[in-house]
Scaffold this active site. Structure first.
Site, mmCIF file in Angstrom:
data_model
loop_
_atom_site.group_PDB
_atom_site.id
_atom_site.type_symbol
_atom_site.label_atom_id
_atom_site.label_comp_id
_atom_site.label_asym_id
_atom_site.label_seq_id
_atom_site.Cartn_x
_atom_site.Cartn_y
_atom_site.Cartn_z
ATOM 1 C CB CYS A 208 -64.950 -1.391 16.948
ATOM 2 S SG CYS A 208 -65.275 -2.457 18.524
ATOM 3 C CB CYS B 84 -61.555 -4.416 19.135
ATOM 4 S SG CYS B 84 -62.652 -4.472 19.618
ATOM 5 C CG LEU C 283 -65.818 -5.062 54.142
ATOM 6 C CD1 LEU C 283 -64.855 -5.617 54.572
ATOM 7 C CD2 LEU C 283 -65.842 -3.755 53.356
ATOM 8 C CB THR D 88 -62.183 -0.791 59.841
ATOM 9 O OG1 THR D 88 -61.437 0.024 59.557
ATOM 10 C CG2 THR D 88 -62.889 -0.896 58.495
ATOM 11 C CD GLU E 2 -64.668 0.622 19.481
ATOM 12 O OE1 GLU E 2 -65.614 0.608 20.377
ATOM 13 O OE2 GLU E 2 -63.927 0.937 19.142
#
Lengths: 334, 334
Positions: free
Chosen positions: A113, A104, A225, A217, A54
């Protein structure tokens, strides 16, 4: 037909661009339409600590109506909120705002908001999903008690789906399986995805608290990673493997403050809330029972390679182009 | 940002929904925005003999402003055109229209769109591609000569891509390869696509003048290859096969007024303008050199089956959901 559904769909599409990346906050989109029906802004919540949907939409609408360099440069949600409260000049007096989730009503990292919308004098707030988070609930009531016109339930089913990961990680955990494939389905053909797709995955790795990866893997690719492409954090790792011995010079072991588990059980997932699985067909099969959603990055290329064959049915939720790749979020159909 | 590109993109997305189906006409989209910036309509040309995009968009905008049952029920382009000329009441006086292609300037199955836009008094016409068809050219000049504000070249590259099949089949021929796959790439797993996707393919079969299919598929599936789902026509067939002997009780041979060629040469394609190829990996490889675009229907399912392995690179042009399937038009990268 340019109607409520049209505007709510614009808000939905914008919010989906940040799905997962808003963790631990929900993905939320907002659209502001002026009294004549002109769209002033289409925006979303993008990341924890940055403005809610918002507030972003209101800032953008303000900038569309008035070039304001001071506001443009503000990034702190509270400062933006204060600035708009002080300088709105009734610009939003007869505007409508479409939000995928009930605004909220609590002071978190931003002021509520609901207060923003009331003070700026929007003529109507049109809402998709109703908030169930006890900390944030009450936005609709506050708006109504102050005489604001509120409608909710517009594209409710779609707005609830957008919100699903948030509800799930609040309750216990949200688990998704990410895979990059070529257009013909092959997935073990070296680097497949566009730079943009890989950055999106790193943005997700920066947010998740556990990454699950297959032992094969790890042995074959010796991956790091982390989320270096966006200077983000490296998540904890579960290497799913029967064989517990790994060469500790593999890159992923070299990162400080990261826990690495090696196990052929998925029990450790119970201690985490937002989990990504990366892998191929074997991992797809092994993690089927704990996975909520799937995230495919399909590159526009046909290449020879291996293919998935674990039978699964999905319901596509959202598609997006990322530099030629087709990104698709899918729900699992059991 | 809600600007020219935003509105032209809406026109583009709408036009793509009818790509191929407008044959022999081009796919064209149009969006009308009123003087306050409100979107009144988003429309497209849908089929030969039905209104051009501009006329459809104007009709829809008129209906959005005034409920008019008489106009709503009109389908004949000339009647709609006349009705709007007589009843526009200056409703469009300060509206802008976005069109992906220069408005036509000739009397075809509809009166010229340039005349419509001039008479209704649009304040501005914003155009993507400039018309090169000598029969239709001149819309911009006519508009300008009559004092209308005209801009062109907005999202030109995207508008030109939308128009590519039209230009190609006007010049010689446009050839596309259609394939339905599962999400994992398997494609020989019985009925794969949603009802909506199959109807789309039948709409295309109703428009193409030649369908190319592999001999193996004909022997194995014994298909009809018509467009019964939409009560359309059955296109001519080229069975691409070295072995020339086929069981003539196979369904496709039983359709009257259809030519069936059996050949291991693609030379016959020179006599046709709009050609669809249906097949798997073998046909993909065999027809690579004559194919312009590819059309994938990807079902949200993982199933065991055969996979494509003919190396190819594409540029995705447009994606759409059809009842859960992901439909993608792709250009070939050589």
């Amino acid at each position: 037909m340019v109607n409520d559904n049209f505007f709510m769909n614009l808000a939905l599409q914008e919010a989906w661009k940040y799905q997962g990346i808003t963790y631990p906050n929900p993905a939320v989109g907002a659209v502001i339409v002026d009294k004549n029906g002109k769209i002033l802004s289409i925006s979303a919540h993008k990341k924890q600590g940055t403005p809610h949907a918002e507030l972003n939409a209101t800032k953008e609408a303000y900038l569309a109506l008035r070039g304001d360099d001071y506001l443009r440069d503000l990034t702190d949600p509270s400062q933006i909120h204060s600035y708009l409260l002080q300088n709105h000049n009734n610009l939003f007096k007869n505007c409508k705002i479409y939000v995928t989730l009930e605004p909220c009503n609590h002071f978190g990292s931003t002021p509520p908001c609901s207060l923003l919308l009331l003070t700026l004098g929007f003529s109507e707030v049109i809402i998709g999903s109703v908030e169930e988070n006890p900390k944030a609930v009450g936005g609709i009531n506050r708006l109504k008690q102050n005489g604001m016109k509120v409608r909710y339930g517009v594209l409710k089913e779609k707005c609830d789906l957008l919100l699903y990961p948030f509800k799930k990680w609040q309750r216990d955990r949200f688990v998704f399986f990410k895979i990059a494939t070529n257009l013909n389905g092959s997935y073990d053909t070296g680097t497949i995805s566009s730079q943009g797709s890989r950055e999106y995955v790193h943005k997700l790795r920066d947010k998740i608290d556990l990454l699950i990866i297959g032992g094969d893997t790890v042995r074959k690719d010796r991956p790091l990673l982390d989320s270096r492409l966006i200077d983000g954090k490296a998540p904890d790792i579960l290497i799913y493997s029967k064989q517990k011995i790994f060469d500790k010079s593999i890159a992923l072991f070299g990162i400080k403050d990261r826990k690495v588990f090696i196990s052929n059980s998925l029990d450790i997932t119970k201690n985490y809330n937002f989990i990504m699985i990366e892998g191929g067909d074997k991992m797809l099969k092994a993690t089927k029972s704990i996975t909520n959603w799937y995230l495919f990055f399909i590159a526009p290329t046909i290449k020879k390679g291996s293919f998935m064959t674990t039978p699964l049915s999905f319901k596509p939720l959202y598609r997006q182009d990322i530099e030629g790749d087709t990104m698709i979020w899918l729900d699992k159909i059991i």
